[in-house]
Design a protein around this motif. Structure first.
Motif, PDB file in Angstrom:
ATOM      1  N   LYS A   1      84.521  63.696  62.070  1.00  0.00           N
ATOM      2  CA  LYS A   1      83.231  64.368  61.911  1.00  0.00           C
ATOM      3  C   LYS A   1      83.350  65.771  62.514  1.00  0.00           C
TER       4      LYS A   1
ATOM      5  N   PRO B   1      70.113  70.904  72.522  1.00  0.00           N
ATOM      6  CA  PRO B   1      69.687  69.513  72.607  1.00  0.00           C
ATOM      7  C   PRO B   1      70.864  68.543  72.741  1.00  0.00           C
ATOM      8  N   SER B   2      70.563  67.343  73.148  1.00  0.00           N
ATOM      9  CA  SER B   2      71.567  66.306  73.330  1.00  0.00           C
ATOM     10  C   SER B   2      72.346  66.094  72.028  1.00  0.00           C
ATOM     11  N   GLY B   3      73.668  66.052  72.158  1.00  0.00           N
ATOM     12  CA  GLY B   3      74.505  65.763  70.998  1.00  0.00           C
ATOM     13  C   GLY B   3      74.889  66.983  70.174  1.00  0.00           C
ATOM     14  N   CYS B   4      74.498  68.185  70.595  1.00  0.00           N
ATOM     15  CA  CYS B   4      74.786  69.372  69.764  1.00  0.00           C
ATOM     16  C   CYS B   4      76.220  69.876  69.950  1.00  0.00           C
TER      17      CYS B   4
END
Ligand SMILES: Nc1ncnc2c1ncn2[C@@H]1O[C@H](COP(=O)(O)OP(=O)(O)OP(=O)(O)O)[C@@H](O)[C@H]1O
Ligand SMILES: [Mg+2]
Length: 336
Positions: A16, A37-40
């Motif tokens: 990914k 933000p979280s996961g960026c």
């Protein structure tokens, strides 16, 4: 010349695409925040700079030299993880000496340097303590001392204060800022706290979905967000759709001067750039939330909801029909 320069960087994890076309420069002695933000992809970016993740494409340059492919421990880069990763079998002094020992610095010199660093972080006298005998804030300071003592070219901090309570957070922020300036360490810090980023950084890189979408000074990022996503990161904003024709913005809340080329736009303005005027008008107050020295106010009119911040001594109540006043000079037009 840039201390650190990332060019056209791509990182895939599990097939990914996690980081996409990152361009990022940090000047010598600068403190830069990655905000998003979280996961960026903030931690992934730090790990890639540290050499713990190999990029699929692009360059990582320190002082203009390619460091891609160089082992993490050979890079002059130190990363402090959110979970700190202190060595539990070593005492405080040994922890702080670790980086210097790895560099082959002799015993006497590294002890002097480590003790000096412990003093700088306010932990003089703690050198014999074991890691488990420290509070969360003390561990944080040991981790910082260990990282700084290694005298890295680039210091990477991954959410360094997230586990601390607000009082301690504030102290740690000040400590990092003081230390960073004293030692002039080029620093990249991850945070998802926008006020922390504004307070501490020379520049802020706002990340979203694996990309850096704006990279600028705190003032420019805050006052001139490049897109609604960046604006929203600093709190709830107001957006009004309309059309600009002949330098006039035509919208449901009225027509206003606009010095942009003709077209469809969204006008963004902040809740503190709009005021409730306590005289009868076409807007109804639908919510009023008391927050100490301010009210969060919601008004409705012309089929539009607006969010307004007012001083809490304002003489208004729910259901009032009022007028509003917008400081359009502070508004920002985004092309649709
Ligand atoms: N080892 C891995 N393998 C596969 N995917 C991963 C791996 N590490 C992270 N990811 C994914 O990469 C994306 C970015 O993760 P990253 O940890 O960089 O986010 P972050 O911005 O640091 O978030 P947070 O604020 O929550 O710490 C996430 O979608 C995550 O699930
Ligand atoms: Mg992270």
């Amino acid at each position: 010349m840039h201390k650190l320069y990332l060019k056209n960087l791509y990182v895939n994890l599990n097939r990914k695409e996690i980081l996409k076309d990152i361009y990022f420069d940090v000047k010598k002695g600068e403190l830069v925040s990655l905000l998003g933000p979280s996961g960026c992809g903030k931690s992934t970016l730090l790990k890639t700079i540290a050499g713990l993740i190999e990029p699929n494409n692009g360059d990582i340059l320190v002082d203009g030299e390619q460091i891609k492919g160089i082992a993490p421990e050979k890079r002059e880069i130190v990363i402090v993880f959110q979970d700190l990763r202190l060595f539990p079998n070593m005492n405080v002094l040994e922890n702080v000496e670790f980086g210097l020992k790895m560099k082959g610095i002799d015993k006497n010199t590294r002890k002097i340097k480590a003790l000096d660093m412990l003093e700088k972080v306010g932990l003089a006298g703690f050198e014999k303590r074991k890691v488990f005998e420290l509070s969360g804030g003390q561990k944080q300071r040991v981790a910082l001392a260990r990282a700084a003592a290694a005298e890295p070219e680039v210091l990477l901090l991954d959410e360094p204060f997230s586990s601390l309570d607000e009082g301690l957070r504030q102290k740690m922020r000040e400590l990092v800022m003081t230390l960073q300036r004293q030692l002039k360490i080029t620093t990249v810090m991850v945070t998802h706290d926008q006020s922390e980023a504004l307070l501490m950084s020379d520049r802020i890189a706002v990340m979203l979905d694996g990309k850096i979408i704006q990279y600028d000074t705190p003032r420019n990022v805050y006052e001139h967000p490049s897109c609604p996503e960046v604006a929203n990161y600093f709190g709830e904003m107001n957006y009004i759709k309309g059309i600009v024709e002949k330098e006039t913005f035509k919208s449901p809340i009225g027509d206003f001067k606009a010095l942009v080329i003709d077209g469809d736009y969204t006008l963004m303005f902040k809740p503190n750039h709009i005021k409730v005027i306590n005289k009868p008008g076409e807007y109804r107050i639908t919510a009023l939330n008391y927050l100490g020295d301010k009210y969060n106010v919601r008004v409705e009119g012309h089929n539009i909801n607006l969010f307004i911040i007012m001083p809490s001594d304002s003489n208004i109540k729910i259901g009032d029909l009022v007028s509003i006043e917008i400081d359009f000079s502070k508004g920002i037009f985004y092309k649709l």
